[in-house]
Enzyme design. Structure first.
Site, PDB file in Angstrom:
ATOM      1  N   ILE A   1       0.847  -1.210   0.000  1.00  0.00           N
ATOM      2  CA  ILE A   1       0.000   0.000   0.000  1.00  0.00           C
ATOM      3  C   ILE A   1       0.879   1.255   0.000  1.00  0.00           C
ATOM      4  O   ILE A   1       0.582   2.240  -0.681  1.00  0.00           O
ATOM      5  CB  ILE A   1      -0.964  -0.028   1.204  1.00  0.00           C
ATOM      6  CG1 ILE A   1      -1.835  -1.299   1.118  1.00  0.00           C
ATOM      7  CG2 ILE A   1      -1.846   1.216   1.224  1.00  0.00           C
ATOM      8  CD1 ILE A   1      -2.626  -1.603   2.376  1.00  0.00           C
TER       9      ILE A   1
ATOM     10  N   ASP B   1      15.072   0.250   9.945  1.00  0.00           N
ATOM     11  CA  ASP B   1      14.047  -0.531  10.632  1.00  0.00           C
ATOM     12  C   ASP B   1      13.252   0.432  11.519  1.00  0.00           C
ATOM     13  O   ASP B   1      13.838   1.269  12.198  1.00  0.00           O
ATOM     14  CB  ASP B   1      14.747  -1.612  11.476  1.00  0.00           C
ATOM     15  CG  ASP B   1      13.762  -2.611  12.033  1.00  0.00           C
ATOM     16  OD1 ASP B   1      13.844  -3.778  11.624  1.00  0.00           O
ATOM     17  OD2 ASP B   1      12.911  -2.230  12.872  1.00  0.00           O
TER      18      ASP B   1
ATOM     19  N   PHE C   1       3.027   3.359   7.404  1.00  0.00           N
ATOM     20  CA  PHE C   1       2.572   2.049   6.940  1.00  0.00           C
ATOM     21  C   PHE C   1       3.366   0.897   7.540  1.00  0.00           C
ATOM     22  O   PHE C   1       2.902  -0.236   7.520  1.00  0.00           O
ATOM     23  CB  PHE C   1       2.740   1.920   5.412  1.00  0.00           C
ATOM     24  CG  PHE C   1       1.919   2.867   4.600  1.00  0.00           C
ATOM     25  CD1 PHE C   1       0.622   2.543   4.240  1.00  0.00           C
ATOM     26  CD2 PHE C   1       2.440   4.080   4.171  1.00  0.00           C
ATOM     27  CE1 PHE C   1      -0.144   3.405   3.479  1.00  0.00           C
ATOM     28  CE2 PHE C   1       1.679   4.946   3.406  1.00  0.00           C
ATOM     29  CZ  PHE C   1       0.382   4.610   3.056  1.00  0.00           C
TER      30      PHE C   1
ATOM     31  N   SER D   1      -6.690  -0.689  10.562  1.00  0.00           N
ATOM     32  CA  SER D   1      -7.389  -1.767   9.862  1.00  0.00           C
ATOM     33  C   SER D   1      -8.777  -1.947  10.441  1.00  0.00           C
ATOM     34  O   SER D   1      -8.999  -1.750  11.646  1.00  0.00           O
ATOM     35  CB  SER D   1      -6.594  -3.063  10.052  1.00  0.00           C
ATOM     36  OG  SER D   1      -7.374  -4.184   9.684  1.00  0.00           O
ATOM     37  N   ALA D   2      -9.691  -2.397   9.594  1.00  0.00           N
ATOM     38  CA  ALA D   2     -11.036  -2.739  10.054  1.00  0.00           C
ATOM     39  C   ALA D   2     -10.990  -3.892  11.052  1.00  0.00           C
ATOM     40  O   ALA D   2     -11.969  -4.141  11.752  1.00  0.00           O
ATOM     41  CB  ALA D   2     -11.893  -3.138   8.858  1.00  0.00           C
TER      42      ALA D   2
ATOM     43  N   TYR E   1      -2.583  -9.213  16.041  1.00  0.00           N
ATOM     44  CA  TYR E   1      -2.408  -8.210  14.983  1.00  0.00           C
ATOM     45  C   TYR E   1      -3.411  -7.076  15.184  1.00  0.00           C
ATOM     46  O   TYR E   1      -3.062  -5.887  15.193  1.00  0.00           O
ATOM     47  CB  TYR E   1      -2.588  -8.874  13.607  1.00  0.00           C
ATOM     48  CG  TYR E   1      -2.787  -7.886  12.495  1.00  0.00           C
ATOM     49  CD1 TYR E   1      -1.741  -7.070  12.075  1.00  0.00           C
ATOM     50  CD2 TYR E   1      -4.033  -7.753  11.871  1.00  0.00           C
ATOM     51  CE1 TYR E   1      -1.942  -6.141  11.068  1.00  0.00           C
ATOM     52  CE2 TYR E   1      -4.234  -6.841  10.869  1.00  0.00           C
ATOM     53  CZ  TYR E   1      -3.188  -6.031  10.466  1.00  0.00           C
ATOM     54  OH  TYR E   1      -3.390  -5.110   9.477  1.00  0.00           O
TER      55      TYR E   1
ATOM     56  N   LYS F   1      -2.930  -2.976  16.278  1.00  0.00           N
ATOM     57  CA  LYS F   1      -3.471  -1.798  15.569  1.00  0.00           C
ATOM     58  C   LYS F   1      -4.295  -0.942  16.526  1.00  0.00           C
ATOM     59  O   LYS F   1      -4.212   0.283  16.519  1.00  0.00           O
ATOM     60  CB  LYS F   1      -4.339  -2.245  14.379  1.00  0.00           C
ATOM     61  CG  LYS F   1      -3.557  -2.864  13.238  1.00  0.00           C
ATOM     62  CD  LYS F   1      -2.721  -1.811  12.500  1.00  0.00           C
ATOM     63  CE  LYS F   1      -1.934  -2.410  11.360  1.00  0.00           C
ATOM     64  NZ  LYS F   1      -0.972  -1.467  10.761  1.00  0.00           N
TER      65      LYS F   1
ATOM     66  N   PHE G   1     -10.458  -1.576   4.889  1.00  0.00           N
ATOM     67  CA  PHE G   1     -11.181  -2.827   4.745  1.00  0.00           C
ATOM     68  C   PHE G   1     -10.295  -3.792   3.936  1.00  0.00           C
ATOM     69  O   PHE G   1      -9.220  -4.117   4.395  1.00  0.00           O
ATOM     70  CB  PHE G   1     -12.618  -2.567   4.258  1.00  0.00           C
ATOM     71  CG  PHE G   1     -13.465  -2.137   5.436  1.00  0.00           C
ATOM     72  CD1 PHE G   1     -13.264  -0.897   6.048  1.00  0.00           C
ATOM     73  CD2 PHE G   1     -14.354  -3.011   6.033  1.00  0.00           C
ATOM     74  CE1 PHE G   1     -13.957  -0.536   7.202  1.00  0.00           C
ATOM     75  CE2 PHE G   1     -15.057  -2.654   7.180  1.00  0.00           C
ATOM     76  CZ  PHE G   1     -14.855  -1.424   7.761  1.00  0.00           C
TER      77      PHE G   1
ATOM     78  N   GLY H   1     -11.763 -17.676  13.161  1.00  0.00           N
ATOM     79  CA  GLY H   1     -11.625 -16.221  13.296  1.00  0.00           C
ATOM     80  C   GLY H   1     -12.327 -15.427  12.211  1.00  0.00           C
ATOM     81  O   GLY H   1     -12.473 -14.212  12.324  1.00  0.00           O
TER      82      GLY H   1
HETATM   83  N1  UFG Z   1     -10.826 -16.845   1.745  1.00  0.00           N
HETATM   84  C1  UFG Z   1     -11.004 -18.093   1.174  1.00  0.00           C
HETATM   85  N2  UFG Z   1      -9.882 -18.762   0.759  1.00  0.00           N
HETATM   86  C2  UFG Z   1      -8.622 -18.245   0.870  1.00  0.00           C
HETATM   87  C3  UFG Z   1      -8.468 -16.969   1.448  1.00  0.00           C
HETATM   88  C4  UFG Z   1      -9.595 -16.304   1.880  1.00  0.00           C
HETATM   89  O1  UFG Z   1     -12.118 -18.592   1.059  1.00  0.00           O
HETATM   90  O2  UFG Z   1      -7.661 -18.917   0.476  1.00  0.00           O
HETATM   91  C5  UFG Z   1     -12.022 -16.079   2.165  1.00  0.00           C
HETATM   92  C6  UFG Z   1     -12.066 -15.761   3.647  1.00  0.00           C
HETATM   93  O3  UFG Z   1     -12.650 -16.819   4.366  1.00  0.00           O
HETATM   94  C7  UFG Z   1     -12.900 -14.476   3.647  1.00  0.00           C
HETATM   95  C8  UFG Z   1     -12.527 -13.807   2.324  1.00  0.00           C
HETATM   96  O4  UFG Z   1     -11.993 -14.838   1.508  1.00  0.00           O
HETATM   97  O5  UFG Z   1     -14.268 -14.779   3.606  1.00  0.00           O
HETATM   98  C9  UFG Z   1     -11.493 -12.716   2.465  1.00  0.00           C
HETATM   99  O6  UFG Z   1     -10.358 -13.228   3.160  1.00  0.00           O
HETATM  100  P1  UFG Z   1      -8.973 -12.421   3.246  1.00  0.00           P
HETATM  101  O7  UFG Z   1      -8.013 -13.268   3.992  1.00  0.00           O
HETATM  102  O8  UFG Z   1      -8.592 -11.948   1.899  1.00  0.00           O
HETATM  103  O9  UFG Z   1      -9.378 -11.122   4.061  1.00  0.00           O
HETATM  104  P2  UFG Z   1      -9.903 -10.995   5.560  1.00  0.00           P
HETATM  105  O10 UFG Z   1     -11.165 -10.201   5.462  1.00  0.00           O
HETATM  106  O11 UFG Z   1      -9.966 -12.259   6.294  1.00  0.00           O
HETATM  107  O12 UFG Z   1      -8.689 -10.218   6.182  1.00  0.00           O
HETATM  108  C10 UFG Z   1      -8.577  -8.841   6.074  1.00  0.00           C
HETATM  109  C11 UFG Z   1      -7.114  -8.398   6.164  1.00  0.00           C
HETATM  110  C12 UFG Z   1      -6.560  -8.694   7.530  1.00  0.00           C
HETATM  111  C13 UFG Z   1      -7.480  -8.171   8.596  1.00  0.00           C
HETATM  112  C14 UFG Z   1      -8.871  -8.719   8.393  1.00  0.00           C
HETATM  113  C15 UFG Z   1      -9.884  -8.282   9.393  1.00  0.00           C
HETATM  114  O13 UFG Z   1      -6.339  -9.058   5.201  1.00  0.00           O
HETATM  115  O14 UFG Z   1      -5.307  -8.055   7.642  1.00  0.00           O
HETATM  116  O15 UFG Z   1      -9.327  -8.314   7.102  1.00  0.00           O
HETATM  117  O16 UFG Z   1     -10.238  -6.944   9.179  1.00  0.00           O
HETATM  118  F1  UFG Z   1      -7.038  -8.536   9.817  1.00  0.00           F
END
Ligand code: UFG
Length: 336
Positions: A12, A58, A80, A124-125, A148, A152, A177, A293
């Protein structure tokens, strides 16, 4: 304006540096390059037509960071730098608190020493945890569910307290998000090392033939098609939100939190179909167990961003998938 960007060579951060340079700002990237390729600054320069300054440092190295800020004397900092993998944070919480929390404390102290009073922080959300309501407004309770997210939230708290003690501070905690996509030039993008944790880079690698199949984590959520719904935002829209937030710090002292999302959600299956459309490649998948989670739906209420930043996202799902695919295709050519 002189703007220092910690983590400016990351996913980002690099997109934001491009936007800053294109707007004529003078940029100093502060990055350890622990999770960024060494040629990112050259790529940024190729896109923007201007070069950022670079200090390899760092975020937890107080003497080096302090010296770099003293020398550059930034009017504002975009922060960031940090670690961001939820699973890794659960197994190694101390490292996450050291880098994210201690690193941020070091940065704020260095800013204080350099008399820099304007900050935009990459939050982060995830600070909301499992939401009581969607779309999520900024005054929703903060109850993150992993180290994590806690890191934040702690940093947001530190910035708020810093602002209370120093009324001249102007800071914006941007709660992202789900950032996806890449710069349309395909010069910069997300390049996860190892197995991607997030959906879009995983889908991109399956479409590119680098991984056989996607695992979809559950199809029994309370959503229209049973798969998880998220508020995906194009990384260039997100980068532009940072410039708007930077502008706000010029006129609005105090500390405020602002969601950065579109307010529109897509399911995992919708993402897969959109990516197949953009790439012209199949994305085979299996439905597997839910990922611990995960929540069913996460969506931003983007009204505050529209009101205070005069910013709304403009790039749609097709643009997110097309740009991610162009970047993935470039990576594939580069590594073959
Ligand atoms: N998903 C899959 N298969 C995968 C990866 C993800 O089905 O291999 C699904 C997840 O279950 C979820 C959706 O795709 O329903 C999005 O998953 P991501 O991992 O892309 O994103 P998240 O919403 O879980 O995570 C994001 C950020 C994190 C943050 C989190 C909570 O990447 O840093 O939102 O706000 F912590």
């Amino acid at each position: 304006m002189r703007v220092a960007v910690t983590g400016g060579a990351g996913y980002i951060g690099s997109h934001t540096v491009v936007e800053l340079l294109e707007e004529g700002h003078e940029v100093l990237i502060l990055d350890s390059f622990a999770n960024a390729a060494p040629d990112v600054p050259d790529r940024i320069t190729a896109i923007a037509g201007h070069a950022p300054r670079i200090v390899r440092v760092d975020i937890t190295d107080a003497p080096a960071l302090t010296a770099a800020l003293q020398e550059f004397a930034p009017e504002a900092v975009l922060h960031f730098a940090g670690l961001k993998a939820v699973g890794e944070a659960v197994s190694n919480p101390l490292e996450y608190y050291r880098v994210n929390v201690t690193g941020s404390l070091v940065l704020l102290q260095a800013m204080q020493a350099a008399k820099c009073r304007r900050l935009v922080f990459s939050s982060s959300a995830t600070v909301y945890g499992d939401p009581d309501q969607v779309p999520i407004p900024e005054d929703h309770p903060l109850r993150p569910t992993n180290p994590y997210g806690h890191s934040k939230r702690m940093i947001e708290q530190v910035i708020e307290d810093w602002g209370v003690a120093n009324p001249e501070i102007a800071a914006v905690n941007l709660r992202y998000f789900n950032p996806v996509g890449a710069h349309a030039s395909a010069q910069i993008g997300e390049a996860p090392s190892g197995t991607p944790n997030n959906l879009m880079p995983y889908v991109a690698q399956v479409a590119a033939g680098q991984r056989p199949r996607l695992s979809i984590f559950g199809d029994d959520y309370d959503t229209p098609d049973g798969t998880g719904v998220r508020d995906y935002i194009h990384v260039v829209d997100l980068a532009q939100a940072h410039l708007a937030a930077l502008g706000l710090t010029a006129t609005a002292p105090g500390v405020q939190a602002i969601n950065v999302g579109t307010g529109r959600g897509y399911s995992v299956l919708e993402m897969v179909r959109a990516f197949e459309g953009a790439s012209g490649k199949p994305v085979p998948f299996d439905i597997v167990a839910r990922r611990p989670g995960d929540v069913a739906t996460s969506l931003a209420n983007p009204r505050r961003a529209a009101d205070r930043l005069n910013w709304t996202a403009s790039r749609d799902l097709d643009a997110m998938c097309e740009d991610a695919w162009r970047w993935q295709s470039y990576l594939l050519r580069k590594n073959s």
